[in-house]
Design an enzyme around this catalytic site. Structure first.
Site, PDB file in Angstrom:
ATOM      1  N   CYS A 113      -1.469 101.628 -91.947  1.00 53.58           N
ATOM      2  CA  CYS A 113      -1.371 100.655 -90.845  1.00 53.58           C
ATOM      3  C   CYS A 113       0.069 100.275 -90.504  1.00 53.58           C
ATOM      4  O   CYS A 113       0.319  99.657 -89.467  1.00 53.58           O
ATOM      5  CB  CYS A 113      -2.178  99.405 -91.172  1.00 53.58           C
ATOM      6  SG  CYS A 113      -3.916  99.749 -91.433  1.00 53.58           S
ATOM      7  N   HIS A 249       0.364  93.009 -87.593  1.00 52.89           N
ATOM      8  CA  HIS A 249      -0.714  93.995 -87.721  1.00 52.89           C
ATOM      9  C   HIS A 249      -2.048  93.290 -87.513  1.00 52.89           C
ATOM     10  O   HIS A 249      -2.309  92.233 -88.096  1.00 52.89           O
ATOM     11  CB  HIS A 249      -0.647  94.633 -89.112  1.00 52.89           C
ATOM     12  CG  HIS A 249      -1.832  95.494 -89.407  1.00 52.89           C
ATOM     13  ND1 HIS A 249      -2.319  96.415 -88.508  1.00 52.89           N
ATOM     14  CD2 HIS A 249      -2.647  95.549 -90.502  1.00 52.89           C
ATOM     15  CE1 HIS A 249      -3.374  97.012 -89.036  1.00 52.89           C
ATOM     16  NE2 HIS A 249      -3.594  96.503 -90.232  1.00 52.89           N
ATOM     17  N   ASN A 279      -9.275  96.486 -86.190  1.00 54.96           N
ATOM     18  CA  ASN A 279      -8.075  97.029 -86.837  1.00 54.96           C
ATOM     19  C   ASN A 279      -7.962  98.510 -86.482  1.00 54.96           C
ATOM     20  O   ASN A 279      -8.788  99.315 -86.913  1.00 54.96           O
ATOM     21  CB  ASN A 279      -8.203  96.820 -88.351  1.00 54.96           C
ATOM     22  CG  ASN A 279      -7.001  97.337 -89.126  1.00 54.96           C
ATOM     23  OD1 ASN A 279      -6.171  98.066 -88.590  1.00 54.96           O
ATOM     24  ND2 ASN A 279      -6.922  96.962 -90.382  1.00 54.96           N
TER      25      ASN A 279
HETATM   26  O1  UT7 Z   1      -5.279  97.167 -92.437  1.00 54.95           O
HETATM   27  C1  UT7 Z   1      -5.154  97.034 -93.814  1.00 54.95           C
HETATM   28  C2  UT7 Z   1      -5.366  95.694 -94.228  1.00 54.95           C
HETATM   29  N1  UT7 Z   1      -6.771  95.367 -94.405  1.00 54.95           N
HETATM   30  C3  UT7 Z   1      -7.083  94.109 -94.409  1.00 54.95           C
HETATM   31  O2  UT7 Z   1      -6.203  93.328 -94.192  1.00 54.95           O
HETATM   32  C4  UT7 Z   1      -8.470  93.670 -94.763  1.00 54.95           C
HETATM   33  C5  UT7 Z   1      -8.385  92.408 -95.540  1.00 54.95           C
HETATM   34  N2  UT7 Z   1      -9.667  91.889 -95.973  1.00 54.95           N
HETATM   35  C6  UT7 Z   1     -10.572  91.315 -95.132  1.00 54.95           C
HETATM   36  O3  UT7 Z   1     -10.421  91.336 -93.934  1.00 54.95           O
HETATM   37  C7  UT7 Z   1     -11.740  90.612 -95.763  1.00 54.95           C
HETATM   38  O4  UT7 Z   1     -11.578  90.598 -97.157  1.00 54.95           O
HETATM   39  C8  UT7 Z   1     -13.121  91.210 -95.396  1.00 54.95           C
HETATM   40  C9  UT7 Z   1     -13.443  90.896 -93.965  1.00 54.95           C
HETATM   41  C10 UT7 Z   1     -13.149  92.700 -95.638  1.00 54.95           C
HETATM   42  C11 UT7 Z   1     -14.201  90.566 -96.268  1.00 54.95           C
HETATM   43  O5  UT7 Z   1     -14.172  89.160 -96.101  1.00 54.95           O
HETATM   44  P1  UT7 Z   1     -14.124  88.176 -97.371  1.00 54.95           P
HETATM   45  O6  UT7 Z   1     -14.205  86.834 -96.842  1.00 54.95           O
HETATM   46  O7  UT7 Z   1     -12.908  88.550 -98.186  1.00 54.95           O
HETATM   47  O8  UT7 Z   1     -15.453  88.538 -98.104  1.00 54.95           O
HETATM   48  P2  UT7 Z   1     -15.684  89.081 -99.600  1.00 54.95           P
HETATM   49  O9  UT7 Z   1     -15.294  90.526 -99.694  1.00 54.95           O
HETATM   50  O10 UT7 Z   1     -15.079  88.133-100.577  1.00 54.95           O
HETATM   51  O11 UT7 Z   1     -17.240  88.963 -99.689  1.00 54.95           O
HETATM   52  C12 UT7 Z   1     -17.923  87.709 -99.595  1.00 54.95           C
HETATM   53  C13 UT7 Z   1     -19.411  87.972 -99.469  1.00 54.95           C
HETATM   54  C14 UT7 Z   1     -19.943  88.982-100.459  1.00 54.95           C
HETATM   55  O12 UT7 Z   1     -21.251  88.570-100.863  1.00 54.95           O
HETATM   56  P3  UT7 Z   1     -21.475  87.839-102.282  1.00 54.95           P
HETATM   57  O13 UT7 Z   1     -20.990  88.825-103.306  1.00 54.95           O
HETATM   58  O14 UT7 Z   1     -20.638  86.597-102.231  1.00 54.95           O
HETATM   59  O15 UT7 Z   1     -22.931  87.605-102.288  1.00 54.95           O
HETATM   60  C15 UT7 Z   1     -20.042  90.254 -99.661  1.00 54.95           C
HETATM   61  O16 UT7 Z   1     -21.031  91.140-100.173  1.00 54.95           O
HETATM   62  O17 UT7 Z   1     -19.684  88.527 -98.170  1.00 54.95           O
HETATM   63  C16 UT7 Z   1     -20.449  89.715 -98.312  1.00 54.95           C
HETATM   64  N3  UT7 Z   1     -20.140  90.610 -97.222  1.00 54.95           N
HETATM   65  C17 UT7 Z   1     -20.814  90.615 -96.068  1.00 54.95           C
HETATM   66  N4  UT7 Z   1     -21.847  89.877 -95.629  1.00 54.95           N
HETATM   67  C18 UT7 Z   1     -22.304  90.126 -94.387  1.00 54.95           C
HETATM   68  C19 UT7 Z   1     -19.160  91.547 -97.164  1.00 54.95           C
HETATM   69  N5  UT7 Z   1     -19.191  92.158 -95.970  1.00 54.95           N
HETATM   70  C20 UT7 Z   1     -20.212  91.602 -95.274  1.00 54.95           C
HETATM   71  C21 UT7 Z   1     -20.741  91.815 -93.997  1.00 54.95           C
HETATM   72  N6  UT7 Z   1     -21.782  91.055 -93.590  1.00 54.95           N
HETATM   73  N7  UT7 Z   1     -20.245  92.738 -93.164  1.00 54.95           N
END
Ligand code: UT7
Length: 322
Positions: A113, A249, A279
């Site tokens: 990225c 970004h 993204n």
């Molecule tokens: O370009 C390179 C850079 N990339 C980035 O900057 C990405 C950075 N990360 C993010 O944008 C976020 O971490 C995400 C959007 C990918 C995820 O959001 P989060 O708030 O960090 O969620 P998490 O991974 O901590 O997950 C929280 C919960 C989990 O469930 P449990 O384990 O708490 O029951 C996940 O399974 O949200 C769940 N989850 C979802 N639920 C509904 C993860 N993805 C989804 C989804 N829909 N699409």
């Protein structure tokens, strides 16, 4: 003429739009969750026969038109991508062929990225040392080709696109400064575990796709985007109050908001295309730049701070007067 300025910008998004409602049909998610956690409402997806070079060509032709130049005026092409059409030759050489501007150097840069910011710094250094007069600098990715559409933690975030700028030699900056960095210890937080040399013969069916430890990437991204902004500003005796527009970004709306807050910069001075682009990897920064140039927010004379962050990890910032 040992400085460089942006003479024109261009971008391109594929026609097909994938909405959050569409994703609700594919994976266990809700449109509400996606908007709340990422800010993304829709993203563009390349057609099956549309490649990274196709997207790059559209964006490049638009940048050339905006600069009032012809392809034959270009003597360098540097292109950031992680999703090239072929293992080789590079997308940059094929773009050169499409444009018909033969002879000058043309090469791809792989910094995920951060690809565009790396490419911009390299092209800027070519111009500063008399290696080129007019460079085409491109960020282009068909990142959705390496997305696992069963992985709800990644497939919601990414889209396809391309952005380009024409950089030309001038007497005044232009580009004030660029700073790049990397830390390879973070490899497995955001990566594709397979590859040409390490091999594609894996037992896992999904091993050729992006894997990301999202919340860990999130934390490093926010800290890094704040730190590199402060470093490049202080190295140039400037503060955030000198910046008209921050173009970070476009990873996640919450990352953008947290970065602006930590820098003490009003979100009204930040370009945010996350809602409609998602993204787009190396395309994200030049796409956002071109969007804001064309809608009139960014004007000639404005001071811009561009920031990239991506797999590796890699990062980079560019400070410039548009
Ligand atoms: O370009 C390179 C850079 N990339 C980035 O900057 C990405 C950075 N990360 C993010 O944008 C976020 O971490 C995400 C959007 C990918 C995820 O959001 P989060 O708030 O960090 O969620 P998490 O991974 O901590 O997950 C929280 C919960 C989990 O469930 P449990 O384990 O708490 O029951 C996940 O399974 O949200 C769940 N989850 C979802 N639920 C509904 C993860 N993805 C989804 C989804 N829909 N699409």
């Amino acid at each position: 003429m040992n400085h460089a300025r942006i003479a024109g910008t261009g971008s391109y998004l594929p026609e097909k739009i994938l909405t959050n409602a569409d994703l609700e049909q594919l994976i266990d998610t809700t449109a509400g969750w996606i908007v709340e956690r990422t800010g993304v409402e829709e993203r563009h997806i390349a057609a099956p026969n549309e490649t990274t070079c196709d997207l790059a060509e559209h964006a490049s032709r638009r940048a050339l038109e905006a600069a009032g130049l012809e392809p034959g005026d270009i003597d360098l092409i540097v292109l950031g991508t992680t999703t090239p059409d072929h293992v080789f030759p590079s997308v940059a050489t094929q773009l050169q062929h499409r444009l018909g501007c033969y002879g000058g150097p043309a090469f791809d840069v792989q910094a995920v990225c951060t690809g565009f910011v790396y490419a911009l710094d390299i092209a800027h250094r070519f111009i500063r040392t008399d290696g080129a007069k007019r460079a085409l600098v491109v960020g282009a990715d068909t990142f959705t080709r390496i997305i696992n559409w069963k992985d709800r933690g990644t497939c919601i975030l990414f889209g396809d696109g391309a952005g380009a700028v024409v950089l030309e030699a001038t007497n005044e900056p232009g580009i004030i400064d660029c700073r790049l960095g990397a830390d390879g210890r973070y490899k497995e937080l955001l990566w594709v575990p397979t590859g040409v040399s390490s091999g594609y013969e894996q037992t896992r069916q999904d091993a050729a796709f992006v894997e990301m430890r999202g919340s860990e990437v999130f934390k490093v991204a926010v800290t890094t985007l704040k730190d590199i902004a402060e470093q490049i500003l202080s190295a140039n005796q400037m503060t955030v109050t000198d910046v008209d527009w921050l173009i970070p970004h476009q990873a996640n709306r919450r990352i953008l908001s947290a970065t602006a807050k930590r820098l003490g910069l009003s979100e009204e001075r930040m370009i945010d295309c996350v809602r409609t682009h998602g993204n787009t990897s190396a395309a994200s920064v030049p796409l956002a730049l071109d969007t804001a140039v064309r809608d009139g927010r960014i004007q000639r004379g404005h001071t811009l701070l561009l920031e990239g962050f991506g797999g590796g990890f890699t990062w980079g910032a560019a400070l410039l007067r548009y």
